[in-house]
Design an enzyme around this catalytic site. Structure first.
Site, PDB file in Angstrom:
ATOM      1  N   ASP A 159      28.213 -12.079   0.010  1.00 36.62           N
ATOM      2  CA  ASP A 159      29.624 -12.420   0.176  1.00 36.62           C
ATOM      3  C   ASP A 159      29.802 -13.235   1.451  1.00 36.62           C
ATOM      4  OD1 ASP A 159      29.050  -9.991   1.703  1.00 36.62           O
ATOM      5  OD2 ASP A 159      31.195  -9.977   2.165  1.00 36.62           O
ATOM      6  N   ASP A 166      25.466 -17.613   7.086  1.00 37.20           N
ATOM      7  CA  ASP A 166      25.869 -16.208   7.070  1.00 37.20           C
ATOM      8  C   ASP A 166      26.435 -15.851   5.701  1.00 37.20           C
ATOM      9  OD1 ASP A 166      26.641 -13.654   7.808  1.00 37.20           O
ATOM     10  OD2 ASP A 166      28.367 -14.314   8.976  1.00 37.20           O
ATOM     11  N   GLU A 191      29.908  -7.219   2.814  1.00 36.21           N
ATOM     12  CA  GLU A 191      29.687  -7.027   4.247  1.00 36.21           C
ATOM     13  C   GLU A 191      30.789  -7.666   5.072  1.00 36.21           C
ATOM     14  OE1 GLU A 191      28.405  -7.637   8.308  1.00 36.21           O
ATOM     15  OE2 GLU A 191      28.827  -9.234   6.869  1.00 36.21           O
ATOM     16  N   GLU A 192      31.179  -8.883   4.723  1.00 31.47           N
ATOM     17  CA  GLU A 192      32.206  -9.569   5.507  1.00 31.47           C
ATOM     18  C   GLU A 192      33.558  -8.873   5.414  1.00 31.47           C
ATOM     19  OE1 GLU A 192      31.264 -11.518   7.553  1.00 31.47           O
ATOM     20  OE2 GLU A 192      29.807 -12.987   6.854  1.00 31.47           O
ATOM     21  N   HIS A 200      23.388 -10.186   2.641  1.00 29.55           N
ATOM     22  CA  HIS A 200      24.619 -10.074   1.848  1.00 29.55           C
ATOM     23  C   HIS A 200      24.991 -11.432   1.260  1.00 29.55           C
ATOM     24  CE1 HIS A 200      27.355 -11.843   4.948  1.00 29.55           C
ATOM     25  NE2 HIS A 200      26.578 -11.217   5.820  1.00 29.55           N
ATOM     26  N   HIS A 243      31.478 -17.765  10.450  1.00 29.18           N
ATOM     27  CA  HIS A 243      32.883 -17.353  10.371  1.00 29.18           C
ATOM     28  C   HIS A 243      33.849 -18.475  10.724  1.00 29.18           C
ATOM     29  CE1 HIS A 243      32.143 -12.704  10.688  1.00 29.18           C
ATOM     30  NE2 HIS A 243      31.165 -13.331  10.040  1.00 29.18           N
TER      31      HIS A 243
END
Length: 490
Positions: A124, A155, A190-191, A122, A455
């Protein structure tokens, strides 16, 4: 002094394609490995370009940046010159009718009975949080001590570039007329919860159908040891509003007789855990499975747990992370310290994020938590539940031939045997993949190591881990292309 420098983009010119027949069968694997090693600088350069795009898909952020990120990924996919088509596509979110975030979908048909592989990542990213906690600007990729820092560096824009880099290596070594079918799906939300994911799968099932699916959105045992993720916890996230008063009142005039919303919330939340910090909600289940050795010292190092703070829960540390449920308060709307006044607050809202053990349905877990909170509401407090989002856990079937091929590729690429791991985090859309493509073998891999801080502020990518991951994926592609006929796609 630590090395700290802005990450500069270095672009590699595209090599002249060679035909597959120009690489003798005995040297194919070595040629792919060499090409993969050589492709790493260009892949990192392109990764730096992607990291500079603040592609946050959450409400309230600029959707145009997600579109710009998708366009950049589309350009990278087109540059490979191997796909029958490359598109930026969206799907409508069924619950709201709103348009989902842009994803990149590319497809190439298999030939001569070879299998088709779907490569997922992903583009995003998470919001940056408190920017003051970052040691370098979150969207200015920066190298320090062998790591690339920036939001999305690990990520999951590194996952995007592991796919692109591995495909580049395959083309460089074998030419562009190899037989393996390749579908590339780079998601854009996704996030933010993958709200349109299931609809996207249904609408594009033919273009996504594959025998093997590689999800490059997980992690490794450590920076030097690769892993296949064989279990993932699910999630149940919701907003809870607690109300005790019709309006705010003076805390001096009525305090001591009138319960405010914070008092009720504190008492309510305290019932969710026992004295050891383990979840105390009837109906939440745990998985009984062995876990590898993992010391408290390692936990403290990887999680940033200070010496004076004790771990919570019971059982082996990894069983607590991989196989047991959690309940965490991740946000709260309440007057800030700056805006504090002598007032009894009538209501407040908070976000509760629960992780669901493998083997339990996420909706069932949410209903258990809701029932617990309603049963324990103090002082007759009024509870409202909203924005419920559930994603099921996942257990991998490791009996397929593709799992063995992946383990062999990881061992060659990293120089050490891979381990099977569970992950405490959640990738809920994998359940959608299983539902749509039940016959596909799903491999959950990644480029993160335990210090990536996905994150969190100062997210980073270990550069050597990225190199090994890219090489391993290129070797897996070569193995699937050179192996026995793949038969029907899933």
């Amino acid at each position: 002094m630590r090395e700290t420098r802005p990450f500069k983009i270095t672009r590699m010119s595209s090599p002249a394609p060679r035909s597959a027949s120009s690489a003798p069968e005995t040297s194919r694997r070595d040629a792919v490995r060499s090409a993969a090693e050589a492709s790493v600088p260009a892949a990192l350069g392109d990764l730096g370009r992607l990291v500079r795009i603040p592609s946050i898909a959450f409400p309230g952020f600029d959707r145009a940046e997600v579109a710009r990120s998708a366009a950049a990924v589309k350009e990278l996919a087109e540059g490979l010159g191997i796909f029958d088509r490359v598109e930026v596509k969206t799907a409508v979110i069924p619950e709201t009718g709103a348009e989902g975030m842009p994803a990149v979908l590319a497809s190439r048909a298999a030939k001569n009975g070879k299998p088709t592989i779907l490569l997922y990542a992903h583009h995003d990213v998470q919001p940056v949080g408190d920017e003051a906690l970052w040691e370098s600007a979150p969207f200015e990729p920066t190298v320090r001590d062998g790591r690339l820092y920036g939001r999305g560096a690990a990520d999951d824009k590194a996952g995007v570039m592991a796919h692109i880099g591995a495909l580049r290596a395959l083309v460089e070594a074998l030419g562009d007329d190899f037989d393996l079918g390749v579908n590339l799906f780079i998601e854009g939300e996704e996030e933010a919860g993958s709200a349109s994911f299931a609809a996207f799968l249904r609408e594009n099932a033919d273009a996504l159908r594959a025998d093997v699916i590689v999800v490059a959105d997980s992690g490794n045992w450590d920076a030097d040891t690769p892993a296949l993720t064989v279990s993932l916890r699910g999630n149940a996230r919701f907003t809870l509003t607690v109300k005790t008063l019709e309006h705010a009142s003076h805390s001096g005039m009525f305090g001591g007789a009138v319960p405010d919303a914070m008092l009720a919330t504190v008492k309510l939340l305290s019932t969710l855990w026992d004295e050891d910090g383990a979840v105390a909600v009837e109906g939440l289940r745990e998985r009984d499975a062995a876990t590898p050795d993992y010391s408290e010292e390692t936990l403290r190092s990887e999680a940033g747990l200070p010496a004076g703070v004790s771990p919570i829960g019971r059982g082996t540390i990894l069983s607590r992370i991989w196989n047991k449920p959690t309940v965490t308060v991740t946000g709260i709307d309440y007057p800030s310290v700056r805006n504090a006044s002598n007032t009894l607050t009538p209501e407040l809202s908070l976000v509760i994020s629960a992780r669901v053990a493998p083997g339990q349905d996420a909706r069932e877990a949410y209903e258990a938590i809701e029932a617990h909170l309603r049963a324990h509401a103090p002082f007759g407090a009024e509870l409202t539940f909203s924005d419920v989002d559930c994603g099921n856990p996942f257990l991998v079937d490791t009996s397929g031939a593709a799992v063995a091929e992946a383990r062999a590729a990881l061992e060659t690429g990293y120089g050490t045997s891979p381990v099977d791991i569970g992950v405490g985090g959640s990738i809920p859309f994998i359940a959608d993949l299983v539902s749509e493509f039940p016959a596909a073998q799903i491999l959950v891999t990644g480029v993160e190591d335990p210090h990536a801080r996905a994150h969190s502020p100062n997210e980073s990518l270990h550069l050597d881990t990225f190199r090994r991951a890219l090489v391993s994926e290129a070797l897996l592609l070569e193995s699937l292309d050179s192996g026995a006929d793949g038969g029907e796609a899933a």
